[in-house]
Design an enzyme around this catalytic site. Structure first.
Site, PDB file in Angstrom:
ATOM      1  N   CYS A 165       0.827  -1.204   0.000  1.00 23.53           N
ATOM      2  CA  CYS A 165       0.000   0.000   0.000  1.00 23.53           C
ATOM      3  C   CYS A 165       0.863   1.257   0.000  1.00 23.53           C
ATOM      4  O   CYS A 165       1.397   1.663   1.042  1.00 23.53           O
ATOM      5  CB  CYS A 165      -0.941  -0.011   1.204  1.00 23.53           C
ATOM      6  SG  CYS A 165      -1.976   1.458   1.281  1.00 23.53           S
TER       7      CYS A 165
ATOM      8  N   CYS B  89      -0.401   4.122   2.194  1.00 24.05           N
ATOM      9  CA  CYS B  89      -0.177   3.927   3.632  1.00 24.05           C
ATOM     10  C   CYS B  89       1.299   4.122   3.992  1.00 24.05           C
ATOM     11  O   CYS B  89       1.617   4.726   5.014  1.00 24.05           O
ATOM     12  CB  CYS B  89      -0.560   2.515   4.076  1.00 24.05           C
ATOM     13  SG  CYS B  89      -2.002   1.823   3.299  1.00 24.05           S
ATOM     14  N   ASP B  90       2.188   3.584   3.193  1.00 26.34           N
ATOM     15  CA  ASP B  90       3.571   3.442   3.647  1.00 26.34           C
ATOM     16  C   ASP B  90       4.604   4.279   2.897  1.00 26.34           C
ATOM     17  O   ASP B  90       5.767   4.326   3.302  1.00 26.34           O
ATOM     18  CB  ASP B  90       3.987   1.955   3.570  1.00 26.34           C
ATOM     19  CG  ASP B  90       3.133   1.088   4.481  1.00 26.34           C
ATOM     20  OD1 ASP B  90       2.679   1.610   5.521  1.00 26.34           O
ATOM     21  OD2 ASP B  90       2.908  -0.093   4.162  1.00 26.34           O
TER      22      ASP B  90
END
Ligand code: NAP
Length: 317
Positions: free
Chosen positions: A132, A135-136
């Site tokens: 992701c 997200c990261d």
């Protein structure tokens, strides 16, 4: 018999449970093999509103669960083997719990990111391997990143990650990309993106300080190479968890549940879908939670008998 059974406990299912419980509908929530869903496999979540310092994925899910329990949601653990939506009440067959009956069902079983299944991958999820970018990506500021895949997701993630990374290398197992032309062009025009095409990933290679890169086979020469990077983003698609539905719910060609646009209604009145199991586009915890709220409100209306179920326009599209 339950008024509503919620299948799945990611942000969508748990938000639905909170809303249903607060509406005094005492939902039964079935937790599968991965209670809390995909967020339990991430570390820090920095983009869920309300947590200015961020929150750990497992903590966020635990909080949502407690919130649902506080208002009377009941949780049971089991694997849903099959459902029978051909008769009312609906029947949900759960391993270890037998056949449960419900007036309405909310499906929030999510989608699972696909992994490469190569050595070094699973043990480094959250430590340099991710599925992701949204997200990261932030954790890789000024670092070298690899994105694996040749579809739209890989192009999108590669372009997005150049905001943080010093460089992004796109590794794909063939010479031709599957992605749409516009997405390819966007990635190709980005000077931070370099290409390692015709390379089959063999292993995530780890050094003393963490991920060192991806060992690949160069399919032209047949030789192994190390593509160096600090992080590896795997973007080879998702699989929606809809197998247990046995074809009773309308899905698209990839297995995602089709909902009546702007609602969580499936083709069967009284059965609703929310979260990633019906979302091919956003796939965020917050968007999943939003549709969980919608599903609970749709179920509530259905149970009151005030829902107008009109699929006449959307189903044929
Ligand atoms: P996808 O189109 O199925 O592409 C998956 C890619 O991963 C393919 O290039 C495939 O290689 C590769 N792959 C699969 N298994 C692999 C393995 N074991 N090892 C190495 N490579 C592997 O998936 P997606 O990119 O997630 O897209 C899914 C759907 O969402 C598509 O319909 C896409 O158009 C849509 N989408 C749209 C947007 C947008 O419009 N903004 C953004 C993201 C996704 P091969 O090509 O060799 O099979």
């Amino acid at each position: 018999m339950y008024k509503t059974i919620v299948i799945g406990t990611g942000p969508a299912g748990l938000t639905a449970a909170i809303y249903l419980a607060r509406a005094n509908l005492s939902p039964l929530v079935i937790e599968g093999l991965q209670p809390g869903g995909q967020l339990t496999t991430t570390t820090e979540v920095e983009n869920f509103p309300g947590f200015p310092e961020g929150i750990l994925g497992p903590d966020l899910m635990e909080n949502m669960r407690k919130q649902a329990e506080r208002f009377g949601a009941q949780f049971k653990n089991g694997w849903v083997e099959s459902v029978d939506f051909s008769q009312r009440p609906f029947r949900v067959k759960v391993d270890g719990l037998g056949e449960l009956e419900a007036e309405s069902v909310i499906i929030s079983t999510g989608a699972s990111a696909r992994y490469l299944g190569i050595p070094g991958e699973q043990e480094n999820v959250g430590r340099g391997v991710s599925t992701c970018a949204t997200c990261d990506g932030f954790f890789f500021r000024g670092k070298k990143i690899i994105v694996v895949g040749g579809g739209d997701s890989a192009m999108e993630e590669a372009s997005f990650l150049t905001r943080f990374a010093s460089s992004v290398t796109l590794v794909h197992r063939r010479e031709e990309l599957r992605a749409s032309k516009i997405m390819q062009d966007r990635a190709r025009e980005n000077s931070k993106v370099t290409w390692a095409l015709n390379r089959t990933p063999l292993a995530v290679t780890v050094g003393e300080t963490g991920v060192k890169g991806l060992t690949v086979r160069n399919n032209e020469t047949g030789l192994e190479e190390l593509v160096e990077a600090d992080g590896v983003f795997v973007a080879i698609g998702h699989t929606p968890n809809t197998g247990f539905l046995g074809g009773q719910i309308t899905t698209d060609a990839n297995g995602y549940i089709v909902v009546n646009p702007g609602t969580t209604e499936t083709n069967i009145p009284g059965v609703f879908a929310c979260g990633d199991v019906q979302d091919t586009r956003y796939r965020q915890a917050i968007s999943a939670a939003g549709t969980g709220c919608m599903a609970a409100m749709d179920a509530e209306k259905y149970l009151e008998g005030t829902m107008v179920h009109d699929w006449s326009e959307s189903l044929d599209k």
